[in-house]
Design an enzyme around this catalytic site. Sequence first.
Site, PDB file in Angstrom:
ATOM      1  N   THR A  53      80.615  62.965  16.938  1.00  0.00           N
ATOM      2  CA  THR A  53      81.290  61.882  17.654  1.00  0.00           C
ATOM      3  C   THR A  53      80.585  60.552  17.478  1.00  0.00           C
ATOM      4  OG1 THR A  53      82.181  63.416  19.261  1.00  0.00           O
ATOM      5  CG2 THR A  53      81.981  61.145  19.976  1.00  0.00           C
ATOM      6  N   TYR A  67      89.801  61.853  19.905  1.00  0.00           N
ATOM      7  CA  TYR A  67      89.478  60.981  18.772  1.00  0.00           C
ATOM      8  C   TYR A  67      89.162  61.880  17.595  1.00  0.00           C
ATOM      9  CZ  TYR A  67      85.067  62.652  20.436  1.00  0.00           C
ATOM     10  OH  TYR A  67      84.072  63.497  20.856  1.00  0.00           O
ATOM     11  N   THR A 133      77.558  66.730  19.129  1.00  0.00           N
ATOM     12  CA  THR A 133      76.855  67.254  20.306  1.00  0.00           C
ATOM     13  C   THR A 133      77.070  68.761  20.523  1.00  0.00           C
ATOM     14  OG1 THR A 133      78.697  66.654  21.745  1.00  0.00           O
ATOM     15  CG2 THR A 133      76.918  65.036  21.516  1.00  0.00           C
ATOM     16  N   ASP A 134      78.144  69.306  19.933  1.00  0.00           N
ATOM     17  CA  ASP A 134      78.490  70.700  20.240  1.00  0.00           C
ATOM     18  C   ASP A 134      77.368  71.692  19.931  1.00  0.00           C
ATOM     19  OD1 ASP A 134      80.894  69.653  20.943  1.00  0.00           O
ATOM     20  OD2 ASP A 134      82.107  70.799  19.529  1.00  0.00           O
ATOM     21  N   LYS A 206      73.883  71.588  26.033  1.00  0.00           N
ATOM     22  CA  LYS A 206      75.056  70.793  26.422  1.00  0.00           C
ATOM     23  C   LYS A 206      75.740  71.498  27.579  1.00  0.00           C
ATOM     24  CE  LYS A 206      79.222  68.646  24.578  1.00  0.00           C
ATOM     25  NZ  LYS A 206      80.095  68.381  23.420  1.00  0.00           N
ATOM     26  N   GLU A 326      67.971  95.168  34.325  1.00  0.00           N
ATOM     27  CA  GLU A 326      69.347  95.687  34.426  1.00  0.00           C
ATOM     28  C   GLU A 326      69.577  96.927  33.557  1.00  0.00           C
ATOM     29  OE1 GLU A 326      72.171  94.992  35.988  1.00  0.00           O
ATOM     30  OE2 GLU A 326      71.466  93.332  37.227  1.00  0.00           O
TER      31      GLU A 326
END
Length: 369
Positions: A53, A67, A133-134, A206, A326
């Site tokens: 971006t 965009y 950014t992903d 993120k 667990e």
Amino acid sequence: MRSALGHWNTGLGVYLAACLAFAAHAQEAKPSAEAKPSAEAKPNIVIIGTGGTIAGAGASSVNTAAYQAAVVPVDKVIAAVPEVKNIANVRGEQIFQIGSESFNNQRLLQLGKRVSELLKQKDVDGVVITHGTDTLEETAYFLNLTLKSTKPVVVVGSMRPGTALGADGALNLYAAVVVAASKEAVGKGTLVVLNDEIHTGRDVTKTNTFKTETFRSPYGPLGYIVEGRVLLYRLPARPHTVQTEFDIDQIKALPEVHVAYAYGDMSRTAYDGFVKAGVKAIIHAGTGNGSVSEFIVPVLKEVRSKGIHVVRASRTGSGVVIRNGEQPDDKYDWLVVDDQNPQKARILMALLLTRTNDSKELQKLFWKY
Ligand code: ASP
């Protein structure tokens, strides 16, 4: 239905609009004439463009979240922030022009090797990487673990394209150059800079799809960039760069490691697909503390019996996964993450498998990095 030509026209329009908007800011924002170091005294920073971006453009100024990413060349992105010239001698280098969701192991290696090459040059003092950014956090963790240099490396992105009202890319890029040019960043590993904050590539993730304050570290940022000053308040605690056993120059390929996301009514389909594809490890992004549902336990035991490693991680986004908590990991010969989220666990596991296949050793290293 729009024709292929229609798409092309729209793409070209968006690209031209972006170039004009970037150029307009570059013209308005002349570097200030304040006392600044001379060209010789300034550090040399290379800005590597990968897309995202920060190199994106929208059809109008109100398109903050819709965009086209990865359309503006890195030199234009840099030209839109002439203020960086007050800080450092910068030059751009375009390595990719992609959305970061399209990063793969091969691109990760290509980027890492190029950064490593640059860091070895005497006339390079630091590297900034403009990135979508992903998957920025994956690249940053990878570089943090594999680069063999103490010179600053800063990964930067933006949440809004340069054409948007309130675009964040220009200030983020400025801040990234400030950090890469600073002595404070030397020997701190790969750093991530967005939204006035400095994070370590190890911890940052993120956390929001559209907000500019999306990058968070569970333990807080390392520091801030305020008015062009680097303010650090904490340091990375885990080994990085020159302190690790991974060397980007020596890694030829990364083994296939994939992530299976757990939820109620989880089926075995994803695990079977990964096994069939010949993966070397599966990260189980379990619910809560890396839990495994009663109908998936036998599937994962089967996976392990085929020599494929099973790593229990958590889909919660933070926290430590407890070994033998667990599930009886010792008994099943499974691994657990420390606090790495599933996508970071994938990066680490792929790197670890270039060094060893021994489960005890692998577990120790998960706790180390
Ligand atoms: N999809 C974009 C990317 O990661 C999003 C962004 O950069 O913010 O490249």
